[in-house]
Write a protein that holds these residues in place. Structure first.
Motif, PDB file in Angstrom:
ATOM      1  N   THR A  25       0.906  -1.143  -0.042  1.00  0.00           N
ATOM      2  CA  THR A  25       0.082   0.011   0.006  1.00  0.00           C
ATOM      3  C   THR A  25       0.830   1.132  -0.116  1.00  0.00           C
ATOM      4  O   THR A  25       2.097   1.176   0.417  1.00  0.00           O
ATOM      5  CB  THR A  25      -0.972   0.024   1.290  1.00  0.00           C
ATOM      6  N   ASP A  33      -4.138   5.775  10.349  1.00  0.00           N
ATOM      7  CA  ASP A  33      -4.639   6.037   9.084  1.00  0.00           C
ATOM      8  C   ASP A  33      -4.516   4.840   8.148  1.00  0.00           C
ATOM      9  O   ASP A  33      -5.326   4.267   7.464  1.00  0.00           O
ATOM     10  CB  ASP A  33      -3.825   7.063   8.112  1.00  0.00           C
ATOM     11  N   VAL A  36      -7.283   2.179   9.176  1.00  0.00           N
ATOM     12  CA  VAL A  36      -8.603   2.640   8.768  1.00  0.00           C
ATOM     13  C   VAL A  36      -8.890   2.020   7.267  1.00  0.00           C
ATOM     14  O   VAL A  36      -9.693   1.308   6.909  1.00  0.00           O
ATOM     15  CB  VAL A  36      -8.960   4.220   8.876  1.00  0.00           C
ATOM     16  N   GLU A  37      -7.645   2.356   6.388  1.00  0.00           N
ATOM     17  CA  GLU A  37      -8.009   1.987   5.191  1.00  0.00           C
ATOM     18  C   GLU A  37      -8.047   0.387   4.943  1.00  0.00           C
ATOM     19  O   GLU A  37      -8.765  -0.006   4.199  1.00  0.00           O
ATOM     20  CB  GLU A  37      -6.454   2.472   4.397  1.00  0.00           C
ATOM     21  N   VAL A  39      -9.153  -1.731   7.344  1.00  0.00           N
ATOM     22  CA  VAL A  39     -10.718  -2.019   7.579  1.00  0.00           C
ATOM     23  C   VAL A  39     -11.687  -1.951   6.489  1.00  0.00           C
ATOM     24  O   VAL A  39     -12.464  -2.554   6.289  1.00  0.00           O
ATOM     25  CB  VAL A  39     -11.107  -1.514   9.068  1.00  0.00           C
ATOM     26  N   GLN A  40     -11.353  -0.772   5.853  1.00  0.00           N
ATOM     27  CA  GLN A  40     -12.303  -0.446   4.738  1.00  0.00           C
ATOM     28  C   GLN A  40     -11.935  -1.395   3.543  1.00  0.00           C
ATOM     29  O   GLN A  40     -13.121  -2.043   2.816  1.00  0.00           O
ATOM     30  CB  GLN A  40     -12.015   1.091   4.108  1.00  0.00           C
ATOM     31  N   ARG A  41     -10.875  -2.033   3.532  1.00  0.00           N
ATOM     32  CA  ARG A  41     -10.441  -2.742   2.518  1.00  0.00           C
ATOM     33  C   ARG A  41     -11.056  -4.203   2.492  1.00  0.00           C
ATOM     34  O   ARG A  41     -11.507  -4.949   1.716  1.00  0.00           O
ATOM     35  CB  ARG A  41      -9.065  -2.862   2.113  1.00  0.00           C
ATOM     36  N   HIS A  42     -10.623  -4.789   3.875  1.00  0.00           N
ATOM     37  CA  HIS A  42     -10.784  -6.037   4.318  1.00  0.00           C
ATOM     38  C   HIS A  42     -12.241  -6.382   5.302  1.00  0.00           C
ATOM     39  O   HIS A  42     -12.597  -7.383   5.420  1.00  0.00           O
ATOM     40  CB  HIS A  42      -9.693  -6.788   4.779  1.00  0.00           C
ATOM     41  N   GLY A  43     -12.814  -5.572   5.747  1.00  0.00           N
ATOM     42  CA  GLY A  43     -14.096  -5.636   6.656  1.00  0.00           C
ATOM     43  C   GLY A  43     -13.964  -5.775   8.200  1.00  0.00           C
ATOM     44  O   GLY A  43     -12.869  -5.703   8.774  1.00  0.00           O
ATOM     45  N   ASP A  44     -15.035  -6.143   8.803  1.00  0.00           N
ATOM     46  CA  ASP A  44     -15.286  -5.963  10.235  1.00  0.00           C
ATOM     47  C   ASP A  44     -14.489  -7.266  10.883  1.00  0.00           C
ATOM     48  O   ASP A  44     -13.755  -7.090  11.775  1.00  0.00           O
ATOM     49  CB  ASP A  44     -16.634  -6.277  10.593  1.00  0.00           C
ATOM     50  N   ALA A  47     -11.014  -5.813  11.331  1.00  0.00           N
ATOM     51  CA  ALA A  47     -11.391  -4.866  12.312  1.00  0.00           C
ATOM     52  C   ALA A  47     -11.076  -5.395  13.641  1.00  0.00           C
ATOM     53  O   ALA A  47     -10.286  -4.626  14.726  1.00  0.00           O
ATOM     54  CB  ALA A  47     -12.614  -3.909  12.021  1.00  0.00           C
TER      55      ALA A  47
END
Length: 84
Positions: A25, A33, A36-37, A39-44, A47
């Motif tokens: 990345t 930061d 956050v990215e 989690v947005q890419r791979h989900g809960d 997270a």
């Protein structure tokens, strides 16, 4: 700023949650930061792992989650390990 991307390496439960062992990345942001990215890419599921994981930056424990990560760094995501 070094434009060389970061390498993210996932271990154990983090690997299962991310669905991969490694990815790259862009550099230039903090660990907060980056998480956050991710989690947005791979989900809960990832997270949940990241909330309790330890992070190594080039083999050293990262305590400052707000400092920009250096280009070319390797970030290891280490969930808590069980064992005996």
């Amino acid at each position: 700023m070094d434009p060389t991307p970061l390498t993210i390496r996932y271990f154990a439960g983090a690997r299962a949650a991310a669905g991969r062992a490694e990815e790259v990345t862009p550099a230039g942001r903090s660990l907060d930061d980056l998480t956050v990215e991710l989690v947005q890419r791979h989900g809960d599921q990832l997270a949940a792992v990241l909330r309790v994981a330890s992070f190594l930056v080039d083999g050293v424990t990262c305590h400052d989650r707000e400092t920009p990560l250096p280009g070319g760094a390797t970030i290891d995501v280490l969930p808590p390990f069980a064992g005996g």
